[in-house]
Design a protein around this motif. Structure first.
Motif: not given
Lengths: 112, 115
Positions: A94, A90, B43, A100-105, B36, B32, A35
Motif C-alpha cells: 500500500s 500473504l 491471494g 487500499e491494500a493489494f495482496f500477492g498470490q 475482498y 475504512y 498476513y
C-alpha cells in the motif's frame, strides 16, 4: 505493472527449521504488510513495514520477524517452525496516499 | 473489540440471484471497510471499499450498504454469475494519517453461484 509478487509459491519445511519468504510490492507502494491465513480462515495481521521499520505488529511471537529493504521489498522470517505455522502467507502493499491494500498470490508453507 | 463478525459462513444462489453477505463490528474507531474476493490458491483481491461518511457505494455489480449506527455493513452482488463463486471477506481498519493500518478480517463467506 506486475502487482505484488511473492516467492516462493510453495514451500515444505521440517519442524524446527527456519524459513524466509519474500515480497516485492506494487510499483509506487512503500508499505508492506504480512498476513497469515490458515485454511478456512480469514487473514491474520503479522506486522507492517514502512521506511524499513516495523510500524505495527499483530499478536504473533518473536519467532516471526521481518525486514524491509531500501527498494521497499520485504522478507518474512520464521524461526523454529511449528506444525501450526503451516498456512498461506500473504504480503500486501500500500501507499500512505490512499488506504487500499493489494495482496500477492501468497506463499503456501507446509511444516512437516 | 477488534473482531469483525461475518455471516453467513456459506451461501448458495442461482445464477442471476442477489447474494447478500453481512458483517458487524464493535470498534467505533474503524473508518475504512473493504471487501475482498479470494479464489482457491490465490491471494485476496480488493473488490470495493467504503468509508463511514456514506451509506452506500456501487461499483459495477457490487454494492456495499453501510449502517453506522448499527455498526454493520453488507455486500450485495447483483445478477450473480457462476464466475462469482469464491470466498468473500469483509475487513475493517483504522485509517489514521492516510496510511493503511492493519486490516481486521472477517471469517469469510464461501459463495457458490449455480448455473
Amino acid at each position: 505493472d506486475a502487482g505484488v509478487t511473492q516467492s516462493p509459491t510453495h514451500l515444505i519445511k521440517t519442524r524446527g527449521q527456519q524459513v524466509t519468504l519474500r515480497c516485492s510490492p506494487k510499483s509506487g507502494h512503500d508499505t508492506v504488510s504480512w498476513y497469515q491465513q490458515a485454511l478456512g480462515q480469514g487473514p491474520q495481521f503479522i506486522f507492517q513495514y514502512y521506511e524499513e521499520e516495523e510500524r505495527q505488529r499483530g499478536n504473533f511471537p518473536d519467532r516471526f520477524s521481518g525486514h524491509q529493504f531500501p527498494n521497499y521489498s520485504s522478507e518474512l522470517n520464521v524461526n523454529a517452525l511449528l506444525l501450526g505455522d503451516s498456512a498461506l502467507y500473504l504480503c500486501a502493499s500500500s501507499t500512505g496516499q490512499v488506504p487500499e491494500a493489494f495482496f500477492g498470490q501468497g506463499t503456501r508453507l507446509t511444516v512437516v | 473489540q477488534q473482531q469483525v463478525k461475518q455471516s453467513p459462513q456459506s451461501l448458495i444462489v442461482q445464477k442471476g440471484g442477489i447474494p447478500i453477505i453481512n458483517c458487524a463490528y464493535e470498534n467505533t474507531a474503524f473508518d475504512y471497510f473493504p471487501w475482498y474476493q479470494q479464489f482457491p490458491g490465490k491471494g485476496p483481491a480488493l473488490l470495493i471499499a467504503i468509508r463511514p461518511d456514506v451509506s452506500e457505494k456501487k461499483e459495477g455489480r457490487f454494492t456495499i450498504s453501510f449502517n453506522k449506527s448499527a455498526k454493520q455493513f453488507s455486500l450485495h452482488i447483483m445478477d450473480s454469475q457462476p464466475g462469482d463463486s469464491a470466498t468473500y471477506f469483509c475487513a475493517a481498519a483504522e485509517n489514521y494519517g492516510g496510511a493503511t493500518n492493519k486490516l481486521i478480517f472477517g471469517t469469510g463467506t464461501l459463495l457458490a453461484v449455480q448455473p
